[in-house]
Design an enzyme around this catalytic site. Sequence first.
Site, PDB file in Angstrom:
ATOM      1  N   GLU A   1       0.830  -1.224   0.000  1.00 24.78           N
ATOM      2  CA  GLU A   1       0.000   0.000   0.000  1.00 24.78           C
ATOM      3  C   GLU A   1       0.856   1.261   0.000  1.00 24.78           C
ATOM      4  O   GLU A   1       0.683   2.149   0.836  1.00 24.78           O
ATOM      5  CB  GLU A   1      -0.959  -0.019   1.188  1.00 24.78           C
ATOM      6  CG  GLU A   1      -1.981  -1.153   1.094  1.00 24.78           C
ATOM      7  CD  GLU A   1      -3.066  -1.119   2.169  1.00 24.78           C
ATOM      8  OE1 GLU A   1      -2.800  -0.582   3.255  1.00 24.78           O
ATOM      9  OE2 GLU A   1      -4.168  -1.630   1.928  1.00 24.78           O
TER      10      GLU A   1
ATOM     11  N   GLU B   1      -5.770  -8.026  -1.769  1.00 16.99           N
ATOM     12  CA  GLU B   1      -6.455  -7.868  -0.479  1.00 16.99           C
ATOM     13  C   GLU B   1      -7.877  -7.432  -0.741  1.00 16.99           C
ATOM     14  O   GLU B   1      -8.121  -6.504  -1.520  1.00 16.99           O
ATOM     15  CB  GLU B   1      -5.809  -6.783   0.389  1.00 16.99           C
ATOM     16  CG  GLU B   1      -4.570  -7.202   1.108  1.00 16.99           C
ATOM     17  CD  GLU B   1      -4.112  -6.152   2.120  1.00 16.99           C
ATOM     18  OE1 GLU B   1      -4.949  -5.514   2.780  1.00 16.99           O
ATOM     19  OE2 GLU B   1      -2.888  -5.989   2.235  1.00 16.99           O
TER      20      GLU B   1
HETATM   21  C1  BG6 Z   1      -4.607  -3.269   4.569  1.00 21.54           C
HETATM   22  C2  BG6 Z   1      -3.295  -3.755   5.086  1.00 21.54           C
HETATM   23  O1  BG6 Z   1      -4.636  -1.893   4.710  1.00 21.54           O
HETATM   24  O2  BG6 Z   1      -5.773  -3.632   5.182  1.00 21.54           O
HETATM   25  C3  BG6 Z   1      -3.394  -4.955   6.021  1.00 21.54           C
HETATM   26  O3  BG6 Z   1      -2.390  -4.034   4.049  1.00 21.54           O
HETATM   27  C4  BG6 Z   1      -4.602  -4.791   6.900  1.00 21.54           C
HETATM   28  O4  BG6 Z   1      -2.193  -5.076   6.722  1.00 21.54           O
HETATM   29  C5  BG6 Z   1      -5.843  -4.760   6.018  1.00 21.54           C
HETATM   30  O5  BG6 Z   1      -4.721  -5.746   7.898  1.00 21.54           O
HETATM   31  C6  BG6 Z   1      -7.146  -4.676   6.786  1.00 21.54           C
HETATM   32  O6  BG6 Z   1      -7.105  -3.621   7.684  1.00 21.54           O
HETATM   33  P1  BG6 Z   1      -7.379  -3.802   9.225  1.00 21.54           P
HETATM   34  O7  BG6 Z   1      -7.032  -2.533   9.829  1.00 21.54           O
HETATM   35  O8  BG6 Z   1      -8.822  -4.140   9.344  1.00 21.54           O
HETATM   36  O9  BG6 Z   1      -6.509  -4.918   9.693  1.00 21.54           O
END
Ligand code: BG6
Length: 478
Positions: free
Chosen positions: A183, A377
């Site tokens: 990111e 993701e």
């Molecule tokens: C992304 C990151 O922003 O979102 C992850 O690359 C992160 O590391 C994921 O875990 C989900 O966000 P969160 O804050 O719900 O864990």
Amino acid sequence: MAVKFPEGFLWGGATAANQLEGAYQEGGKGLNLADVLPGGKENRLGLLSSTGFNFEIDQSKYHYPNHEGIDFYHRYKEDIALFAEMGFKTFRMSIAWSRIFPNGDELEPNEEGLAFYDRVFDELAKHNIEPLVTIAHYETPLHLIKEYGGWRNRKLVEFFERYVTVLFNRYKGKVKYWLTFNEINGATHMPLFGLGFSPEKEETRLQDSFQGLHHQFVASAKAVQLAHEIMPDSQVGCMLIYAPVYSFDSNPENVLYAQEEARIFNNFCGDVQVRGEYPSFIDRYFRENNINIEMEDGDLELIKQGTVDFISFSYYMSRTDKKTKTPEEIGQGNLIGGVKNPFLKASDWGWEIDPIGLRIALNELYGRYQVPLFVVENGLGAYDKVEEDGSINDDYRINYLREHIKAMGEAVDDGVELMGYTAWGCIDLVSASSGEMSKRYGFIYVDRHDDGSGSLERSRKKSFFWYKNVIATNGEEL
Ligand code: BG6
């Protein structure tokens, strides 16, 4: 009509070392950023948006959930067997830099750290699961943060080069797909995570963040070149957090504002890493915000020569925005800003759920760059309930994923070249932004709670069986 995905589509799940490995002081590992981040929504979110964090651990005040994670370090065989049972073609993971170079600035790597990832890659290979490895996922070694000021300091480019050279020489033949900085474009928003520094004051945040980003562009370009030299059949991607920006209404002022925000947030880093050039629109932005980037001779040539092979990105939400916001409207949108979108519902953490936004994102990215895309993701952070018989009926997660996968299929039909999909947090792990265990994303439940209690035992949620069938039918049965 069922959506169609290409043959060989890389279905799988995604994680990051600091959120699941635990064993934070084993195998010679040095401390890193995640080790000093406290658990709990208020503590962590407060830190991410504040200035002047001292990077100290205070056990008397806080709990540090990343120290134990979900103990993947000791349980990786069991976990990988579960991924294999779901039929994963790929597993996205990161390497913790401070396992390989405990302080980050040593000349020689830590053999125990290297051997750990050998074991993980060998286990994946046993199950025919292709690793997809993020080189830097919010895990800057703490020493580089405290002694050097994180990525603001140019010295990190040299340390990163040493780190990736070791990785590529060691894991060539085992890892084909690599991502440089997780990111990367989130950096200006939350420099703590990606750039490993806490701004001294709000006024220096942008200048320091863009300088840090420049160093990462150079480091990433160098890594791409080295990867191609050392592992000719490797493919290296950039990794963006992508949220299409919608104008709140048809007022041209707002449309223009949304476009400008999208340029800076969504496009700037991709333009540099994919096209190999600073885009022309950034000059005006830098001028108006008093940002001056220090560059060395040869940086721009290197950036030009080290462009990535594909774009990977995370997609959780879109963003809706308007130029002038009332105090009540500010902060009503997502973690990444904006205002509330009246057409969308939000998760329990206030992240607006927008599957169509994923189709829009894929079309925007492919239209702009025409390089292969990889959704690395996507997922729903939610509270799960374990029933008396041990089952977990996470239909809300299935619904979320189904709609997003459908949208992805539509984008493929729109002509987008898509390599694969790795659902975030395929096994429950520590949340990055809130440091909670109760914000769960997994197909696999882990008995671990916000206060650190729990047996760490793994169990299959309803979504586990659903996703297994999605993969088995290559996305035809959703
Ligand atoms: C992304 C990151 O922003 O979102 C992850 O690359 C992160 O590391 C994921 O875990 C989900 O966000 P969160 O804050 O719900 O864990």
